[in-house]
Design a protein around this motif. Structure first.
Motif, mmCIF file in Angstrom:
data_model
loop_
_atom_site.group_PDB
_atom_site.id
_atom_site.type_symbol
_atom_site.label_atom_id
_atom_site.label_comp_id
_atom_site.label_asym_id
_atom_site.label_seq_id
_atom_site.Cartn_x
_atom_site.Cartn_y
_atom_site.Cartn_z
ATOM 1 N N VAL A 88 0.835 -1.359 0.185
ATOM 2 C CA VAL A 88 -0.030 0.023 -0.048
ATOM 3 C C VAL A 88 0.718 1.357 -0.123
ATOM 4 O O VAL A 88 2.178 1.345 0.372
ATOM 5 C CB VAL A 88 -0.893 0.230 1.158
ATOM 6 C CG1 VAL A 88 -1.973 -1.288 1.129
ATOM 7 C CG2 VAL A 88 -0.134 -0.041 2.585
ATOM 8 N N GLU A 89 0.401 2.416 -0.373
ATOM 9 C CA GLU A 89 1.125 3.606 -0.333
ATOM 10 C C GLU A 89 1.354 3.980 0.875
ATOM 11 O O GLU A 89 0.923 3.835 1.917
ATOM 12 C CB GLU A 89 0.214 4.866 -1.003
ATOM 13 C CG GLU A 89 0.776 5.932 -1.607
ATOM 14 C CD GLU A 89 0.053 6.953 -2.243
ATOM 15 O OE1 GLU A 89 0.421 8.245 -2.090
ATOM 16 O OE2 GLU A 89 -1.024 6.483 -2.808
ATOM 17 N N GLY A 90 2.694 4.222 0.883
ATOM 18 C CA GLY A 90 3.395 4.800 2.398
ATOM 19 C C GLY A 90 4.125 3.587 3.066
ATOM 20 O O GLY A 90 4.736 3.710 4.102
ATOM 21 N N ALA A 91 4.205 2.507 2.458
ATOM 22 C CA ALA A 91 4.815 1.427 2.997
ATOM 23 C C ALA A 91 6.348 1.522 3.569
ATOM 24 O O ALA A 91 6.898 2.219 2.398
ATOM 25 C CB ALA A 91 4.445 -0.079 2.387
ATOM 26 N N ASP A 92 6.749 1.123 4.367
ATOM 27 C CA ASP A 92 8.101 0.943 4.701
ATOM 28 C C ASP A 92 9.094 0.547 3.515
ATOM 29 O O ASP A 92 10.115 0.946 3.137
ATOM 30 C CB ASP A 92 8.721 0.244 5.862
ATOM 31 C CG ASP A 92 8.339 0.940 7.003
ATOM 32 O OD1 ASP A 92 7.523 2.150 7.163
ATOM 33 O OD2 ASP A 92 8.220 0.442 8.193
ATOM 34 N N VAL A 93 8.528 -0.689 2.851
ATOM 35 C CA VAL A 93 9.154 -1.330 1.758
ATOM 36 C C VAL A 93 8.250 -1.047 0.610
ATOM 37 O O VAL A 93 7.100 -2.030 0.720
ATOM 38 C CB VAL A 93 9.514 -2.822 2.069
ATOM 39 C CG1 VAL A 93 10.097 -3.299 0.891
ATOM 40 C CG2 VAL A 93 10.331 -2.906 3.392
ATOM 41 N N ASP A 94 8.337 -0.318 -0.266
ATOM 42 C CA ASP A 94 7.610 -0.412 -1.622
ATOM 43 C C ASP A 94 7.802 -1.472 -2.488
ATOM 44 O O ASP A 94 8.652 -1.699 -2.918
ATOM 45 C CB ASP A 94 7.737 0.845 -2.452
ATOM 46 C CG ASP A 94 7.027 1.168 -3.576
ATOM 47 O OD1 ASP A 94 6.112 0.517 -3.700
ATOM 48 O OD2 ASP A 94 7.653 1.897 -4.336
ATOM 49 N N ASN A 95 6.955 -2.582 -2.440
ATOM 50 C CA ASN A 95 7.038 -3.720 -3.304
ATOM 51 C C ASN A 95 5.900 -4.220 -3.870
ATOM 52 O O ASN A 95 4.671 -3.964 -3.647
ATOM 53 C CB ASN A 95 7.758 -4.806 -2.497
ATOM 54 C CG ASN A 95 6.498 -5.321 -1.238
ATOM 55 O OD1 ASN A 95 5.990 -6.365 -1.449
ATOM 56 N ND2 ASN A 95 6.513 -4.437 -0.016
ATOM 57 N N SER A 96 6.042 -5.094 -4.973
ATOM 58 C CA SER A 96 5.056 -5.750 -5.588
ATOM 59 C C SER A 96 5.521 -7.118 -6.196
ATOM 60 O O SER A 96 6.902 -7.289 -6.333
ATOM 61 C CB SER A 96 4.473 -4.869 -6.753
ATOM 62 O OG SER A 96 5.557 -4.659 -7.658
ATOM 63 N N GLY A 97 4.796 -8.041 -6.506
ATOM 64 C CA GLY A 97 5.145 -8.992 -7.212
ATOM 65 C C GLY A 97 4.065 -10.257 -7.512
ATOM 66 O O GLY A 97 2.719 -9.688 -7.467
#
Length: 167
Positions: A88-97
């Motif tokens: 989600v926006e603002g996460a400590d770790v910006d990730n997707s997969g």
């Protein structure tokens, strides 16, 4: 600014896609084979058909004994085939997969392919520091997939931890 880091790894597991998907989809199972993952909790379990993604909360071990936490939404969930997510926006770790389950050639089980993309905390400097502490993402995901294979095929993860060394 640093470039996002993208990692793709595939392993063939001698089990049907349905069994592997079911185990993985129970997100609380993930810390059993993902070494740096402490916990995954599901916030709500509304299916996509209701227009709401499933929100999950991830806790991993960070450098120097700390932990890193973030929320992610399950974007797509195709039973026995595919799970995709994005933080989600603002996460400590910006990730997707994504994790994809597809029949292996020659009826030899299932190919499990993980693709992950993330922006390391602290940008390129954070990625360099993480590597110094042994947190190389490509190696880590490969190791996690090998442990998943052992767990699913043998029912346990073979390890040498805690065993005396030979002389």
């Amino acid at each position: 600014m640093s470039q996002p880091i993208k990692v793709e790894k595939t392993v063939t597991i001698n089990k049907p896609a349905e069994e592997l998907y079911r185990f993985w989809h129970n997100f609380g199972n993930l810390p059993r084979f993902m070494k740096h993952l402490k916990d995954v909790k599901v916030h709500n379990n509304k299916r996509e058909s209701s227009g709401h993604a499933t929100r999950t909360h991830w806790t991993t071990s960070g450098v120097l004994g700390g932990s890193v936490e973030w929320d992610a939404d399950i974007i797509e969930d195709r039973e026995n085939e595919l799970i995709t997510w994005a933080s989600v926006e603002g996460a400590d770790v910006d990730n997707s997969g994504s994790v994809r389950f597809q029949p292996a050639p020659g009826d030899r089980g299932t190919e499990v392919k993980v693709v992950t993309k993330y922006n390391p905390p602290g940008g390129a400097i954070g990625a360099t520091i993480a590597k110094l502490f042994g947190e190389e993402p490509e190696q880590q995901i490969g190791d996690d997939l090998r442990r998943f294979k052992m767990l699913m095929e043998a029912g346990e993860i073979a390890t040498t931890e805690g065993q005396p060394r030979g002389k």
